[in-house]
Design a protein around this motif. Sequence first.
Motif, PDB file in Angstrom:
ATOM      1  N   PHE A  13       0.871  -1.173   0.000  1.00 55.72           N
ATOM      2  CA  PHE A  13       0.000   0.000   0.000  1.00 55.72           C
ATOM      3  C   PHE A  13       0.908   1.223   0.000  1.00 55.72           C
ATOM      4  O   PHE A  13       1.804   1.339   0.852  1.00 55.72           O
ATOM      5  N   CYS A  14       0.677   2.155  -0.921  1.00 52.92           N
ATOM      6  CA  CYS A  14       1.500   3.377  -0.935  1.00 52.92           C
ATOM      7  C   CYS A  14       0.831   4.424  -1.807  1.00 52.92           C
ATOM      8  O   CYS A  14      -0.202   4.182  -2.421  1.00 52.92           O
ATOM      9  N   GLY A  15       1.451   5.606  -1.835  1.00 55.96           N
ATOM     10  CA  GLY A  15       0.822   6.760  -2.455  1.00 55.96           C
ATOM     11  C   GLY A  15       0.635   6.688  -3.958  1.00 55.96           C
ATOM     12  O   GLY A  15       1.475   6.154  -4.690  1.00 55.96           O
ATOM     13  N   SER A  16      -0.478   7.271  -4.397  1.00 56.01           N
ATOM     14  CA  SER A  16      -0.674   7.469  -5.834  1.00 56.01           C
ATOM     15  C   SER A  16       0.014   8.777  -6.241  1.00 56.01           C
ATOM     16  O   SER A  16      -0.040   9.181  -7.391  1.00 56.01           O
ATOM     17  N   SER A  17       0.651   9.438  -5.270  1.00 56.91           N
ATOM     18  CA  SER A  17       1.517  10.596  -5.551  1.00 56.91           C
ATOM     19  C   SER A  17       2.957  10.158  -5.295  1.00 56.91           C
ATOM     20  O   SER A  17       3.187   9.156  -4.613  1.00 56.91           O
ATOM     21  N   ILE A  51       4.226   6.668  -6.089  1.00 55.30           N
ATOM     22  CA  ILE A  51       5.120   5.664  -5.495  1.00 55.30           C
ATOM     23  C   ILE A  51       4.647   4.260  -5.902  1.00 55.30           C
ATOM     24  O   ILE A  51       5.440   3.343  -6.075  1.00 55.30           O
ATOM     25  N   MET A  52       3.324   4.126  -6.086  1.00 55.61           N
ATOM     26  CA  MET A  52       2.771   2.844  -6.542  1.00 55.61           C
ATOM     27  C   MET A  52       3.440   2.427  -7.859  1.00 55.61           C
ATOM     28  O   MET A  52       3.894   1.293  -8.025  1.00 55.61           O
ATOM     29  N   GLY A  53       3.496   3.373  -8.778  1.00 52.28           N
ATOM     30  CA  GLY A  53       4.091   3.099 -10.085  1.00 52.28           C
ATOM     31  C   GLY A  53       5.579   2.806  -9.976  1.00 52.28           C
ATOM     32  O   GLY A  53       6.107   1.952 -10.695  1.00 52.28           O
ATOM     33  N   LYS A  77      -8.400   7.368 -13.950  1.00 54.46           N
ATOM     34  CA  LYS A  77      -7.911   8.371 -12.987  1.00 54.46           C
ATOM     35  C   LYS A  77      -6.524   8.009 -12.449  1.00 54.46           C
ATOM     36  O   LYS A  77      -5.658   8.865 -12.320  1.00 54.46           O
ATOM     37  N   GLU A  78      -6.325   6.754 -12.109  1.00 53.35           N
ATOM     38  CA  GLU A  78      -5.034   6.353 -11.544  1.00 53.35           C
ATOM     39  C   GLU A  78      -4.079   5.800 -12.605  1.00 53.35           C
ATOM     40  O   GLU A  78      -3.044   5.223 -12.273  1.00 53.35           O
ATOM     41  N   VAL A  79      -4.439   5.971 -13.871  1.00 48.38           N
ATOM     42  CA  VAL A  79      -3.607   5.566 -15.007  1.00 48.38           C
ATOM     43  C   VAL A  79      -3.129   4.119 -14.828  1.00 48.38           C
ATOM     44  O   VAL A  79      -2.015   3.845 -14.393  1.00 48.38           O
ATOM     45  N   ASN A  92     -15.680  -2.703  -7.514  1.00 44.79           N
ATOM     46  CA  ASN A  92     -15.635  -1.542  -6.616  1.00 44.79           C
ATOM     47  C   ASN A  92     -14.425  -1.625  -5.674  1.00 44.79           C
ATOM     48  O   ASN A  92     -13.664  -2.594  -5.707  1.00 44.79           O
ATOM     49  N   MET A  93     -14.285  -0.586  -4.827  1.00 44.27           N
ATOM     50  CA  MET A  93     -13.137  -0.498  -3.906  1.00 44.27           C
ATOM     51  C   MET A  93     -13.131  -1.647  -2.893  1.00 44.27           C
ATOM     52  O   MET A  93     -12.082  -2.170  -2.544  1.00 44.27           O
ATOM     53  N   HIS A  94     -14.327  -2.001  -2.418  1.00 44.42           N
ATOM     54  CA  HIS A  94     -14.396  -3.051  -1.396  1.00 44.42           C
ATOM     55  C   HIS A  94     -13.875  -4.373  -1.941  1.00 44.42           C
ATOM     56  O   HIS A  94     -13.132  -5.094  -1.292  1.00 44.42           O
ATOM     57  N   ASP A  95     -14.283  -4.652  -3.180  1.00 49.36           N
ATOM     58  CA  ASP A  95     -13.850  -5.877  -3.826  1.00 49.36           C
ATOM     59  C   ASP A  95     -12.332  -5.857  -4.059  1.00 49.36           C
ATOM     60  O   ASP A  95     -11.653  -6.874  -3.916  1.00 49.36           O
ATOM     61  N   ARG A  96     -11.813  -4.678  -4.393  1.00 52.43           N
ATOM     62  CA  ARG A  96     -10.361  -4.545  -4.592  1.00 52.43           C
ATOM     63  C   ARG A  96      -9.623  -4.939  -3.313  1.00 52.43           C
ATOM     64  O   ARG A  96      -8.697  -5.733  -3.323  1.00 52.43           O
ATOM     65  N   LYS A  97     -10.066  -4.373  -2.185  1.00 52.79           N
ATOM     66  CA  LYS A  97      -9.369  -4.636  -0.926  1.00 52.79           C
ATOM     67  C   LYS A  97      -9.508  -6.088  -0.493  1.00 52.79           C
ATOM     68  O   LYS A  97      -8.576  -6.690   0.032  1.00 52.79           O
ATOM     69  N   GLY A 112       2.255   7.440   1.935  1.00 52.96           N
ATOM     70  CA  GLY A 112       1.121   7.693   1.047  1.00 52.96           C
ATOM     71  C   GLY A 112       0.166   8.671   1.690  1.00 52.96           C
ATOM     72  O   GLY A 112       0.503   9.328   2.686  1.00 52.96           O
ATOM     73  N   GLY A 113      -1.033   8.743   1.139  1.00 53.53           N
ATOM     74  CA  GLY A 113      -2.047   9.671   1.639  1.00 53.53           C
ATOM     75  C   GLY A 113      -3.212   8.925   2.283  1.00 53.53           C
ATOM     76  O   GLY A 113      -3.035   7.833   2.839  1.00 53.53           O
ATOM     77  N   PHE A 114      -4.402   9.498   2.177  1.00 55.95           N
ATOM     78  CA  PHE A 114      -5.588   8.914   2.820  1.00 55.95           C
ATOM     79  C   PHE A 114      -5.843   7.477   2.379  1.00 55.95           C
ATOM     80  O   PHE A 114      -6.173   6.617   3.183  1.00 55.95           O
ATOM     81  N   GLY A 115      -5.718   7.233   1.050  1.00 57.48           N
ATOM     82  CA  GLY A 115      -6.000   5.890   0.526  1.00 57.48           C
ATOM     83  C   GLY A 115      -5.090   4.855   1.169  1.00 57.48           C
ATOM     84  O   GLY A 115      -5.529   3.769   1.565  1.00 57.48           O
ATOM     85  N   THR A 116      -3.815   5.218   1.293  1.00 59.04           N
ATOM     86  CA  THR A 116      -2.828   4.314   1.890  1.00 59.04           C
ATOM     87  C   THR A 116      -3.179   4.020   3.346  1.00 59.04           C
ATOM     88  O   THR A 116      -3.154   2.862   3.787  1.00 59.04           O
ATOM     89  N   LEU A 117      -3.517   5.071   4.093  1.00 59.45           N
ATOM     90  CA  LEU A 117      -3.855   4.864   5.509  1.00 59.45           C
ATOM     91  C   LEU A 117      -5.105   4.014   5.654  1.00 59.45           C
ATOM     92  O   LEU A 117      -5.191   3.138   6.520  1.00 59.45           O
ATOM     93  N   GLU A 118      -6.076   4.266   4.772  1.00 58.06           N
ATOM     94  CA  GLU A 118      -7.314   3.502   4.834  1.00 58.06           C
ATOM     95  C   GLU A 118      -7.037   2.013   4.633  1.00 58.06           C
ATOM     96  O   GLU A 118      -7.538   1.154   5.355  1.00 58.06           O
ATOM     97  N   GLU A 119      -6.184   1.720   3.659  1.00 59.46           N
ATOM     98  CA  GLU A 119      -5.861   0.321   3.356  1.00 59.46           C
ATOM     99  C   GLU A 119      -5.101  -0.309   4.520  1.00 59.46           C
ATOM    100  O   GLU A 119      -5.380  -1.438   4.931  1.00 59.46           O
TER     101      GLU A 119
END
Length: 199
Positions: A13-17, A51-53, A77-79, A92-97, A112-119
Amino acid sequence: MSKINVLKKVCVFCGSSSGNDLAIENAAIELGTAFVARDITLVYGAAKIGIMGTVAQTVLDQKGSVIGIIPQFLKKKEVVHLGLTQLITTQNMHDRKLQMQEVSDGFITLPGGFGTLEELFEVITWQQLGLHGKPIGLLNINGFYDEMIAMLETMVKRGFLKIENFNLILIDTSVSGLLGKMENFKAPPIPKWLKPERT
Ligand code: AMP
């Protein structure tokens, strides 16, 4: 000494930035390189950006294996990275996780950011509930997570977080140190009151 956990597939899990700290970018490269050296398949969110990439491209450049898991609506959006070993598209996101959790032998969080912390917090809470017993590592590069760790310690001190649950997060500043802790992690017994089929 034999390992308790064999890590064949590890979810990162890590940033999309990409952030603005070269040490973090370098740690992402070091992690990807360590995965290839240890024959660990990278599982991640399938983005080409941030960082994901960086982690994914490092593994691919060294001929390692990468499984990307992304919901359909995020592909643009996330290329989405179209050069992965395997790409799984979810509804969906739930299925991804859920799929990330099911296919992986362990989890590592980089900055990372919010997404990373959430995961990160979702896999910890699932473990706290006894839904899985897989190692969860936090790579604390250049003190990035110092304040978050201090906040968790405050939660322990003030009686909202049990120390044994705090200890479920394996923290290290080095890639090899963290992978070693993950290989030797022993999950606590599942709470007696919990019946997984009820969750
Ligand atoms: P970020 O840390 O915000 O840059 O996001 C990193 C990754 O987490 C991205 O692939 C996001 O799509 C993902 N993400 C963001 N929000 C969530 C969420 N609620 N559940 C799962 N993943 C998420």
